[in-house]
Scaffold this motif. Structure first.
Motif, mmCIF file in Angstrom:
data_model
loop_
_atom_site.group_PDB
_atom_site.id
_atom_site.type_symbol
_atom_site.label_atom_id
_atom_site.label_comp_id
_atom_site.label_asym_id
_atom_site.label_seq_id
_atom_site.Cartn_x
_atom_site.Cartn_y
_atom_site.Cartn_z
ATOM 1 N N LEU A 31 -7.228 -3.602 5.612
ATOM 2 C CA LEU A 31 -7.251 -4.861 4.866
ATOM 3 C C LEU A 31 -5.910 -5.597 4.918
ATOM 4 N N GLY A 32 -4.979 -5.088 5.685
ATOM 5 C CA GLY A 32 -3.765 -5.832 6.001
ATOM 6 C C GLY A 32 -2.729 -5.958 4.911
ATOM 7 N N PRO A 33 -2.192 -4.840 4.412
ATOM 8 C CA PRO A 33 -1.096 -4.964 3.451
ATOM 9 C C PRO A 33 0.126 -5.621 4.072
ATOM 10 N N SER A 34 0.928 -6.241 3.239
ATOM 11 C CA SER A 34 2.182 -6.829 3.710
ATOM 12 C C SER A 34 3.221 -5.746 3.959
ATOM 13 N N ILE A 35 3.213 -4.726 3.103
ATOM 14 C CA ILE A 35 4.171 -3.626 3.182
ATOM 15 C C ILE A 35 3.427 -2.308 3.020
ATOM 16 N N ARG A 90 -9.706 11.058 0.910
ATOM 17 C CA ARG A 90 -8.449 10.322 0.720
ATOM 18 C C ARG A 90 -8.024 9.628 2.018
ATOM 19 N N SER A 91 -8.205 10.321 3.137
ATOM 20 C CA SER A 91 -7.844 9.730 4.420
ATOM 21 C C SER A 91 -8.686 8.503 4.724
ATOM 22 N N SER A 92 -9.974 8.590 4.423
ATOM 23 C CA SER A 92 -10.863 7.456 4.648
ATOM 24 C C SER A 92 -10.478 6.263 3.793
ATOM 25 N N ALA A 93 -10.130 6.519 2.543
ATOM 26 C CA ALA A 93 -9.719 5.437 1.648
ATOM 27 C C ALA A 93 -8.448 4.771 2.156
ATOM 28 N N ALA A 94 -7.482 5.571 2.603
ATOM 29 C CA ALA A 94 -6.228 5.016 3.102
ATOM 30 C C ALA A 94 -6.458 4.149 4.334
ATOM 31 N N GLN A 95 -7.310 4.627 5.242
ATOM 32 C CA GLN A 95 -7.591 3.844 6.444
ATOM 33 C C GLN A 95 -8.331 2.551 6.123
ATOM 34 N N GLU A 96 -9.249 2.618 5.164
ATOM 35 C CA GLU A 96 -9.984 1.417 4.755
ATOM 36 C C GLU A 96 -9.042 0.378 4.162
ATOM 37 N N LEU A 97 -8.113 0.836 3.339
ATOM 38 C CA LEU A 97 -7.154 -0.085 2.732
ATOM 39 C C LEU A 97 -6.168 -0.623 3.763
ATOM 40 N N LEU A 98 -5.722 0.233 4.662
ATOM 41 C CA LEU A 98 -4.798 -0.209 5.704
ATOM 42 C C LEU A 98 -5.430 -1.307 6.556
ATOM 43 N N LEU A 122 0.835 -1.203 0.000
ATOM 44 C CA LEU A 122 0.000 0.000 0.000
ATOM 45 C C LEU A 122 0.866 1.249 0.000
ATOM 46 N N ASP A 123 0.558 2.160 -0.914
ATOM 47 C CA ASP A 123 1.231 3.464 -0.991
ATOM 48 C C ASP A 123 0.157 4.538 -0.775
ATOM 49 N N PRO A 124 0.049 5.089 0.439
ATOM 50 C CA PRO A 124 -1.030 6.016 0.781
ATOM 51 C C PRO A 124 -0.705 7.461 0.401
ATOM 52 N N VAL A 125 -0.571 7.717 -0.880
ATOM 53 C CA VAL A 125 -0.089 9.009 -1.361
ATOM 54 C C VAL A 125 -0.936 10.169 -0.828
ATOM 55 N N ALA A 126 -0.277 11.105 -0.132
ATOM 56 C CA ALA A 126 -0.930 12.335 0.338
ATOM 57 C C ALA A 126 -2.284 12.064 0.986
ATOM 58 N N HIS A 127 -2.361 11.016 1.781
ATOM 59 C CA HIS A 127 -3.654 10.605 2.348
ATOM 60 C C HIS A 127 -4.252 11.650 3.278
ATOM 61 N N PHE A 128 -3.445 12.617 3.713
ATOM 62 C CA PHE A 128 -3.892 13.603 4.703
ATOM 63 C C PHE A 128 -4.506 14.855 4.080
#
Length: 257
Positions: free
Chosen positions: A110-114, A100-108, A89-95
Protein backbone atom coordinates in the motif's frame (compact mmCIF):
# COMPACT_ATOMS: atom_id res chain seq x y z
CA UNK A 1 16.92 20.76 6.93
CA UNK A 2 16.49 18.64 10.07
CA UNK A 3 16.46 21.74 12.27
CA UNK A 4 13.76 23.32 10.10
CA UNK A 5 11.59 20.24 10.57
CA UNK A 6 11.79 20.36 14.36
CA UNK A 7 10.90 24.05 14.26
CA UNK A 8 7.91 23.24 12.04
CA UNK A 9 6.89 20.29 14.20
CA UNK A 10 6.69 22.44 17.31
CA UNK A 11 4.97 25.29 15.51
CA UNK A 12 2.31 23.13 13.84
CA UNK A 13 1.85 20.34 16.42
CA UNK A 14 0.54 17.99 13.70
CA UNK A 15 -2.12 15.40 14.50
CA UNK A 16 -0.51 11.97 14.16
CA UNK A 17 -2.75 8.93 13.70
CA UNK A 18 -0.98 6.10 15.53
CA UNK A 19 -2.21 2.55 15.07
CA UNK A 20 0.23 0.77 17.32
CA UNK A 21 0.39 -2.16 19.71
CA UNK A 22 -1.04 -2.39 23.21
CA UNK A 23 2.40 -2.31 24.82
CA UNK A 24 3.43 0.88 23.00
CA UNK A 25 0.35 3.10 23.10
CA UNK A 26 1.13 5.10 26.22
CA UNK A 27 4.85 5.38 25.52
CA UNK A 28 4.32 6.42 21.90
CA UNK A 29 1.74 9.03 22.81
CA UNK A 30 4.04 10.56 25.42
CA UNK A 31 6.99 10.59 23.01
CA UNK A 32 5.03 12.42 20.31
CA UNK A 33 3.69 14.90 22.87
CA UNK A 34 7.14 15.56 24.34
CA UNK A 35 8.61 16.21 20.90
CA UNK A 36 5.85 18.66 20.00
CA UNK A 37 3.23 16.68 18.08
CA UNK A 38 -0.33 15.63 18.85
CA UNK A 39 -0.93 11.84 18.94
CA UNK A 40 -4.22 10.01 18.48
CA UNK A 41 -4.51 6.28 19.13
CA UNK A 42 -7.57 5.60 16.94
CA UNK A 43 -8.05 2.12 15.47
CA UNK A 44 -11.78 1.36 15.17
CA UNK A 45 -12.53 0.70 11.48
CA UNK A 46 -15.81 2.61 11.80
CA UNK A 47 -13.87 5.84 12.39
CA UNK A 48 -11.07 5.62 9.86
CA UNK A 49 -12.77 7.04 6.78
CA UNK A 50 -13.58 10.23 8.64
CA UNK A 51 -10.65 10.48 11.05
CA UNK A 52 -7.56 9.58 9.01
CA UNK A 53 -8.02 12.45 6.49
CA UNK A 54 -7.89 14.92 9.40
CA UNK A 55 -4.35 13.86 10.28
CA UNK A 56 -0.97 15.07 9.16
CA UNK A 57 0.40 11.53 9.08
CA UNK A 58 -0.41 7.90 9.86
CA UNK A 59 1.81 5.36 11.59
CA UNK A 60 1.16 1.60 11.57
CA UNK A 61 2.89 -0.80 13.97
CA UNK A 62 1.99 -4.52 13.79
CA UNK A 63 3.37 -5.50 17.20
CA UNK A 64 0.27 -7.04 18.82
CA UNK A 65 -1.51 -8.22 15.72
CA UNK A 66 -5.02 -9.63 15.24
CA UNK A 67 -7.32 -10.01 12.25
CA UNK A 68 -9.53 -7.02 13.16
CA UNK A 69 -6.46 -4.85 13.62
CA UNK A 70 -5.10 -5.89 10.23
CA UNK A 71 -8.39 -4.73 8.72
CA UNK A 72 -8.06 -1.38 10.49
CA UNK A 73 -4.42 -0.95 9.49
CA UNK A 74 -5.17 -1.78 5.87
CA UNK A 75 -8.13 0.57 5.69
CA UNK A 76 -6.24 3.43 7.34
CA UNK A 77 -3.34 2.99 4.91
CA UNK A 78 -5.75 3.01 1.97
CA UNK A 79 -7.38 6.20 3.21
CA UNK A 80 -4.01 7.84 3.83
CA UNK A 81 -2.85 6.95 0.36
CA UNK A 82 -6.05 8.22 -1.25
CA UNK A 83 -5.66 11.52 0.58
CA UNK A 84 -1.89 11.82 -0.07
CA UNK A 85 -1.15 11.63 3.65
CA UNK A 86 2.34 10.32 4.49
CA UNK A 87 2.45 7.14 6.50
CA UNK A 88 5.05 5.03 8.28
CA UNK A 89 5.10 1.22 8.51
CA UNK A 90 6.79 -0.65 11.36
CA UNK A 91 6.71 -4.39 10.46
CA UNK A 92 7.44 -5.70 13.95
CA UNK A 93 8.73 -9.30 13.91
CA UNK A 94 6.94 -9.89 10.61
CA UNK A 95 8.92 -13.11 10.04
CA UNK A 96 7.62 -15.07 13.07
CA UNK A 97 4.42 -16.38 11.42
CA UNK A 98 2.72 -16.64 8.08
CA UNK A 99 -0.15 -14.48 9.36
CA UNK A 100 2.20 -11.68 10.39
CA UNK A 101 4.29 -11.95 7.23
CA UNK A 102 1.20 -11.74 5.05
CA UNK A 103 -0.04 -8.66 6.89
CA UNK A 104 3.33 -6.93 6.52
CA UNK A 105 3.47 -7.65 2.80
CA UNK A 106 -0.10 -6.45 2.31
CA UNK A 107 0.67 -3.19 4.09
CA UNK A 108 3.97 -2.72 2.28
CA UNK A 109 2.09 -3.02 -1.02
CA UNK A 110 0.00 0.00 0.00
CA UNK A 111 3.02 2.26 -0.37
CA UNK A 112 4.22 3.67 2.94
CA UNK A 113 6.34 6.80 2.80
CA UNK A 114 8.77 5.39 5.37
CA UNK A 115 9.56 1.83 6.42
CA UNK A 116 11.16 1.61 9.88
CA UNK A 117 12.52 -1.57 11.39
CA UNK A 118 15.47 -3.25 13.04
CA UNK A 119 18.12 -4.94 10.91
CA UNK A 120 16.54 -8.41 10.96
CA UNK A 121 13.11 -7.04 10.02
CA UNK A 122 14.52 -5.12 7.06
CA UNK A 123 16.73 -7.97 5.84
CA UNK A 124 13.91 -10.51 5.87
CA UNK A 125 11.41 -8.09 4.36
CA UNK A 126 13.83 -7.77 1.45
CA UNK A 127 13.62 -11.54 0.99
CA UNK A 128 16.97 -12.40 2.54
CA UNK A 129 17.79 -14.65 5.48
CA UNK A 130 17.96 -12.86 8.82
CA UNK A 131 18.55 -14.01 12.37
CA UNK A 132 15.99 -12.11 14.39
CA UNK A 133 14.43 -13.43 17.59
CA UNK A 134 10.92 -12.12 18.03
CA UNK A 135 11.04 -8.34 18.06
CA UNK A 136 14.79 -8.34 18.73
CA UNK A 137 17.33 -8.11 15.94
CA UNK A 138 20.00 -10.75 15.54
CA UNK A 139 21.68 -8.85 12.71
CA UNK A 140 23.72 -5.68 12.66
CA UNK A 141 22.61 -2.44 11.03
CA UNK A 142 25.63 -2.64 8.71
CA UNK A 143 24.45 -6.06 7.52
CA UNK A 144 21.07 -4.55 6.56
CA UNK A 145 22.29 -1.55 4.57
CA UNK A 146 22.25 -3.22 1.14
CA UNK A 147 18.81 -4.71 1.81
CA UNK A 148 17.56 -1.29 2.89
CA UNK A 149 18.83 0.35 -0.29
CA UNK A 150 17.24 -2.36 -2.42
CA UNK A 151 13.89 -2.02 -0.66
CA UNK A 152 14.00 1.76 -0.98
CA UNK A 153 14.72 1.59 -4.71
CA UNK A 154 12.27 -1.20 -5.49
CA UNK A 155 9.40 0.23 -3.44
CA UNK A 156 10.01 3.94 -3.90
CA UNK A 157 10.15 4.72 -0.19
CA UNK A 158 12.53 5.67 2.59
CA UNK A 159 13.93 2.89 4.77
CA UNK A 160 15.18 3.53 8.30
CA UNK A 161 17.15 0.76 10.01
CA UNK A 162 17.48 1.31 13.74
CA UNK A 163 20.11 -0.02 16.11
CA UNK A 164 23.22 1.16 17.96
CA UNK A 165 23.91 3.37 14.92
CA UNK A 166 20.91 4.03 12.70
CA UNK A 167 20.90 4.02 8.91
CA UNK A 168 18.44 5.77 6.60
CA UNK A 169 18.24 5.67 2.80
CA UNK A 170 15.94 6.51 -0.08
CA UNK A 171 17.94 4.23 -2.39
CA UNK A 172 20.16 7.05 -3.55
CA UNK A 173 20.95 9.18 -0.53
CA UNK A 174 21.91 7.68 2.79
CA UNK A 175 23.05 8.74 6.24
CA UNK A 176 23.95 7.30 9.63
CA UNK A 177 22.80 8.60 12.98
CA UNK A 178 24.93 8.09 16.08
CA UNK A 179 24.27 8.40 19.78
CA UNK A 180 21.64 6.98 22.09
CA UNK A 181 22.26 4.69 25.03
CA UNK A 182 22.52 1.01 25.95
CA UNK A 183 19.56 1.63 28.25
CA UNK A 184 17.20 2.29 25.35
CA UNK A 185 16.58 -1.39 24.44
CA UNK A 186 15.85 -2.07 28.11
CA UNK A 187 12.76 0.18 28.03
CA UNK A 188 9.81 -1.48 26.32
CA UNK A 189 8.24 0.17 23.27
CA UNK A 190 10.86 2.88 22.70
CA UNK A 191 11.47 1.53 19.20
CA UNK A 192 7.75 1.51 18.50
CA UNK A 193 7.46 5.06 19.79
CA UNK A 194 10.19 6.13 17.38
CA UNK A 195 7.89 5.09 14.55
CA UNK A 196 5.22 7.42 15.94
CA UNK A 197 7.76 10.25 16.12
CA UNK A 198 8.71 9.64 12.48
CA UNK A 199 5.07 10.14 11.63
CA UNK A 200 5.09 13.49 13.39
CA UNK A 201 8.10 14.59 11.37
CA UNK A 202 6.66 13.19 8.13
CA UNK A 203 3.64 15.44 8.66
CA UNK A 204 5.85 18.52 8.29
CA UNK A 205 8.52 17.55 5.77
CA UNK A 206 9.80 15.17 3.05
CA UNK A 207 10.14 11.51 4.01
CA UNK A 208 13.95 11.24 3.94
CA UNK A 209 14.45 14.39 5.98
CA UNK A 210 11.64 13.38 8.33
CA UNK A 211 13.16 9.98 9.05
CA UNK A 212 16.60 11.50 9.54
CA UNK A 213 15.31 14.19 11.90
CA UNK A 214 13.32 11.69 13.97
CA UNK A 215 16.34 9.40 14.31
CA UNK A 216 18.60 12.29 15.31
CA UNK A 217 16.09 13.61 17.83
CA UNK A 218 15.82 10.18 19.44
CA UNK A 219 19.57 9.59 19.61
CA UNK A 220 20.27 12.98 21.15
CA UNK A 221 17.55 12.55 23.74
CA UNK A 222 18.82 9.05 24.55
CA UNK A 223 22.38 10.25 25.09
CA UNK A 224 21.27 13.05 27.39
CA UNK A 225 18.81 10.94 29.34
CA UNK A 226 21.44 8.27 29.99
CA UNK A 227 23.76 10.86 31.55
CA UNK A 228 21.16 11.50 34.26
CA UNK A 229 19.54 8.09 34.65
CA UNK A 230 20.32 5.49 37.31
CA UNK A 231 18.66 2.67 35.35
CA UNK A 232 15.86 1.88 32.90
CA UNK A 233 13.11 3.27 35.15
CA UNK A 234 14.56 6.72 35.64
CA UNK A 235 15.76 6.70 32.02
CA UNK A 236 12.15 6.80 30.81
CA UNK A 237 11.45 9.98 32.75
CA UNK A 238 14.66 11.71 31.68
CA UNK A 239 14.13 10.61 28.07
CA UNK A 240 10.79 12.41 27.78
CA UNK A 241 12.33 15.51 29.33
CA UNK A 242 15.26 15.31 26.93
CA UNK A 243 12.97 14.97 23.90
CA UNK A 244 11.25 18.18 24.91
CA UNK A 245 14.53 19.98 25.56
CA UNK A 246 16.34 19.19 22.28
CA UNK A 247 16.65 22.34 20.18
CA UNK A 248 16.39 22.46 16.37
CA UNK A 249 19.98 23.52 15.83
CA UNK A 250 21.27 20.52 17.76
CA UNK A 251 19.91 17.75 15.51
CA UNK A 252 22.75 17.87 13.01
CA UNK A 253 25.23 16.76 15.70
CA UNK A 254 23.93 13.18 15.56
CA UNK A 255 24.04 12.82 11.76
CA UNK A 256 26.94 11.12 9.97
CA UNK A 257 27.39 10.87 6.21
Amino acid sequence: MTQDLLTALRAQAPLVHCITNYVAMNVAANVVLAAGGSPAMVHAPEELDSFTPMCGALTVNIGTLSAPWVDSMTRAAQVARANEIPWVLDPVAHFISGFRSSAAQELLALGPSILRGNASEIITLAGQAGSGKGADSGDSVADAEDAARALARDRGLVVAVTGPQDFVTDGTRSAHVAGGSELMPKVTALGCSQTALMGAYAAVGPAFDAALAALAHFKLAGTRAAARAEGPGSFQVHFLDALAAVQPGELHAAVRA
